[in-house]
Design a protein around this motif. Structure first.
Motif, PDB file in Angstrom:
ATOM      1  N   UNK A   1      83.324   4.112  55.684  1.00 33.31           N
ATOM      2  CA  UNK A   1      83.643   3.095  56.689  1.00 33.31           C
ATOM      3  C   UNK A   1      82.633   1.951  56.681  1.00 33.31           C
ATOM      4  N   UNK A   2      81.394   2.248  56.396  1.00 32.13           N
ATOM      5  CA  UNK A   2      80.378   1.183  56.328  1.00 32.13           C
ATOM      6  C   UNK A   2      80.651   0.232  55.166  1.00 32.13           C
ATOM      7  N   UNK A   3      81.243   0.731  54.106  1.00 31.56           N
ATOM      8  CA  UNK A   3      81.601  -0.151  52.984  1.00 31.56           C
ATOM      9  C   UNK A   3      82.766  -1.066  53.344  1.00 31.56           C
ATOM     10  N   UNK A   4      83.652  -0.565  54.188  1.00 31.82           N
ATOM     11  CA  UNK A   4      84.867  -1.311  54.507  1.00 31.82           C
ATOM     12  C   UNK A   4      84.713  -2.197  55.744  1.00 31.82           C
ATOM     13  N   UNK A   5      83.847  -1.808  56.664  1.00 35.91           N
ATOM     14  CA  UNK A   5      83.730  -2.507  57.950  1.00 35.91           C
ATOM     15  C   UNK A   5      82.328  -3.078  58.088  1.00 35.91           C
ATOM     16  N   UNK A   6      82.243  -4.397  58.127  1.00 38.84           N
ATOM     17  CA  UNK A   6      80.935  -5.062  58.161  1.00 38.84           C
ATOM     18  C   UNK A   6      80.624  -5.695  59.513  1.00 38.84           C
ATOM     19  N   UNK A   7      81.622  -5.873  60.372  1.00 43.47           N
ATOM     20  CA  UNK A   7      81.419  -6.689  61.577  1.00 43.47           C
ATOM     21  C   UNK A   7      80.764  -5.906  62.720  1.00 43.47           C
TER      22      UNK A   7
ATOM     23  N   UNK B   1      86.249 -10.184  66.850  1.00 36.41           N
ATOM     24  CA  UNK B   1      85.480 -11.245  66.179  1.00 36.41           C
ATOM     25  C   UNK B   1      85.832 -11.398  64.698  1.00 36.41           C
ATOM     26  N   UNK B   2      86.893 -10.739  64.241  1.00 38.24           N
ATOM     27  CA  UNK B   2      87.385 -10.916  62.867  1.00 38.24           C
ATOM     28  C   UNK B   2      88.531 -11.916  62.919  1.00 38.24           C
ATOM     29  N   UNK B   3      88.414 -12.993  62.166  1.00 36.58           N
ATOM     30  CA  UNK B   3      89.439 -14.032  62.192  1.00 36.58           C
ATOM     31  C   UNK B   3      90.651 -13.614  61.371  1.00 36.58           C
TER      32      UNK B   3
END
Length: 228
Positions: free
Chosen positions: A131-137, A93-95
């Motif tokens: 990882x939570x700072x870098x990955x939001x989806x 779901x990341x474009x």
């Protein structure tokens, strides 16, 4: 830097057919030196995260049916959910900011976020914070004590190049040189002509035959009447 720490620098130069979902520099924005040291302290975790962005095979947006989710197996074995939408690609779901960038060993799709397998938990609180700072989806799961499995780098084909230098053997007093092997383009070959001055030496050989010489007696017969 992280690829080097994980021992994966050769992967980008590998021959074959690869699909890479390459995060931009902005995807790592905010990482401090301390964060990088923490990521580097667990090679198995780092390899799992980085290799999750690679799939064996070439998958382009133009070759996918629009709107249909395709499951691509990453190198660690976790699935990437990929679909083509309006001539672009969505991965988990990341474009993709840029898709179908062809390379000599596959295709690259540029994404603005680090990707992470949703069914893999994190067992370290500090790593989870990074990882939570870098990955939001996605919402990354936490299971205390979870350890990443080791990923052998057997899929990497390493090329070893050896250079053979010609050997030089000196025979006798140094006047003769024998060069073994094939000289390269940088080798210098000198041709030496030896000139002998003075008259050449002539040796006379006399053959002596021992024993008595052989005599052959010849009798001449004259036909007709003798002349007086």
């Amino acid at each position: 830097q992280l690829l080097e720490v994980a021992g994966l620098t050769d992967l980008l130069r590998q021959e074959g057919d690869w699909t890479l979902f390459a995060p931009t520099d902005d995807a790592f924005q905010g990482l401090s030196e301390q964060d990088i040291r923490l990521l580097s302290s667990d090679p198995n975790a780092l390899r799992t995260i980085l290799l999750y962005h690679f799939s064996n095979g070439v998958f382009i947006a133009g070759g996918m049916e629009g709107g249909v989710t395709n499951l691509l197996k990453s190198i660690p074995g976790y699935n990437l959910r990929v679909k083509a939408v309006n001539d672009s690609i969505l991965v988990n779901e990341v474009k993709a900011a840029d898709s179908d960038v062809m390379a000599t060993n596959g295709v690259v799709h540029v994404v603005k976020s680090l990707l992470y397998p949703g069914d893999v938990p994190v067992g370290d609180q500090q790593l989870l914070t990074i990882l939570k700072r870098l990955i939001k989806y996605i919402q990354i799961k936490y299971i205390q004590g979870f350890r990443y499995k080791e990923i052998p780098l057997t899929f990497l084909r390493r090329t070893i190049i050896t250079e053979t230098k010609p050997e030089i053997t000196i025979i006798g007093s140094g006047s003769t040189k024998v060069i073994q092997g094939v000289p390269d383009s940088s080798s210098t070959i000198t041709k030496v002509t030896r000139i002998i001055q003075g008259e050449p030496t002539i040796t006379k050989v006399t053959r002596v035959i021992e024993g008595e010489p052989s005599l052959t007696k010849v009798t001449r017969v004259i036909e007709g009447e003798p002349s007086l």
